[in-house]
Scaffold this motif. Structure first.
Motif, short mmCIF file in Angstrom:
data_model
loop_
_atom_site.label_atom_id
_atom_site.label_comp_id
_atom_site.label_asym_id
_atom_site.label_seq_id
_atom_site.Cartn_x
_atom_site.Cartn_y
_atom_site.Cartn_z
N VAL A 65 0.85 -1.19 0.00
CA VAL A 65 0.00 0.00 0.00
C VAL A 65 0.89 1.23 0.00
CG1 VAL A 65 -1.83 1.23 1.22
CG2 VAL A 65 -1.71 -1.26 1.37
N ASN A 66 0.59 2.17 -0.90
CA ASN A 66 1.38 3.41 -0.95
C ASN A 66 0.54 4.53 -1.53
OD1 ASN A 66 4.71 3.37 -0.72
ND2 ASN A 66 3.85 5.27 -1.51
N ALA A 67 0.75 5.73 -1.02
CA ALA A 67 0.12 6.93 -1.58
C ALA A 67 1.04 7.52 -2.64
CB ALA A 67 -0.14 7.96 -0.48
N THR A 68 0.45 8.20 -3.60
CA THR A 68 1.25 8.77 -4.68
C THR A 68 2.18 9.87 -4.20
OG1 THR A 68 -0.63 10.22 -5.23
CG2 THR A 68 -0.36 8.20 -6.54
N SER A 106 7.03 9.84 3.38
CA SER A 106 7.94 8.89 4.03
C SER A 106 8.47 7.83 3.08
CB SER A 106 7.24 8.20 5.20
OG SER A 106 6.84 9.15 6.15
N THR A 107 7.63 7.36 2.17
CA THR A 107 8.04 6.32 1.22
C THR A 107 7.61 6.74 -0.18
OG1 THR A 107 6.00 5.11 1.69
CG2 THR A 107 7.97 4.41 2.87
N ALA A 108 8.56 7.10 -1.00
CA ALA A 108 8.27 7.59 -2.34
C ALA A 108 7.54 6.53 -3.17
CB ALA A 108 9.57 7.98 -3.05
N TYR A 109 6.59 6.97 -3.96
CA TYR A 109 5.80 6.04 -4.76
C TYR A 109 6.66 5.28 -5.76
CZ TYR A 109 1.98 4.06 -7.36
OH TYR A 109 1.13 3.16 -7.96
#
Length: 82
Positions: free
Chosen positions: A23-26, A30-33
């Motif tokens: 799961v990741n937001a664009t 904190s964590t680049a897409y």
């Protein structure tokens, strides 16, 4: 230019691993897409659930709704008025 001390490398992952939900937001600060996309390409049987927006996905309630059924986490009662 200086050489990187910890350059990126491809993962060595067994093809026998169980399915993985990522799961990741664009626009996650904190964590680049692009990192999520790269990891997703390297993990067999992975699914990348993308939330368009900013903020860290792990603490955004809107991102938890589609995840819960996939993980077998029971949903709570529907809010009143719905």
């Amino acid at each position: 230019p200086l050489a990187a001390h910890n350059p990126p490398h491809r993962l060595h992952v067994s093809s026998q691993i169980p399915p993985i939900l990522m799961v990741n937001a664009t626009h996650d600060p904190s964590t680049a897409y692009v990192w999520a996309e790269g990891l997703h390409r390297q993990l067999p049987h992975s699914v990348l659930l993308t939330r368009r927006g900013d903020g860290h996905t792990g603490v955004v309630p809107a991102a938890q709704l589609p995840i819960q059924p996939g993980l077998g986490i029971p949903r709570g009662p529907e809010p009143l008025g719905h």
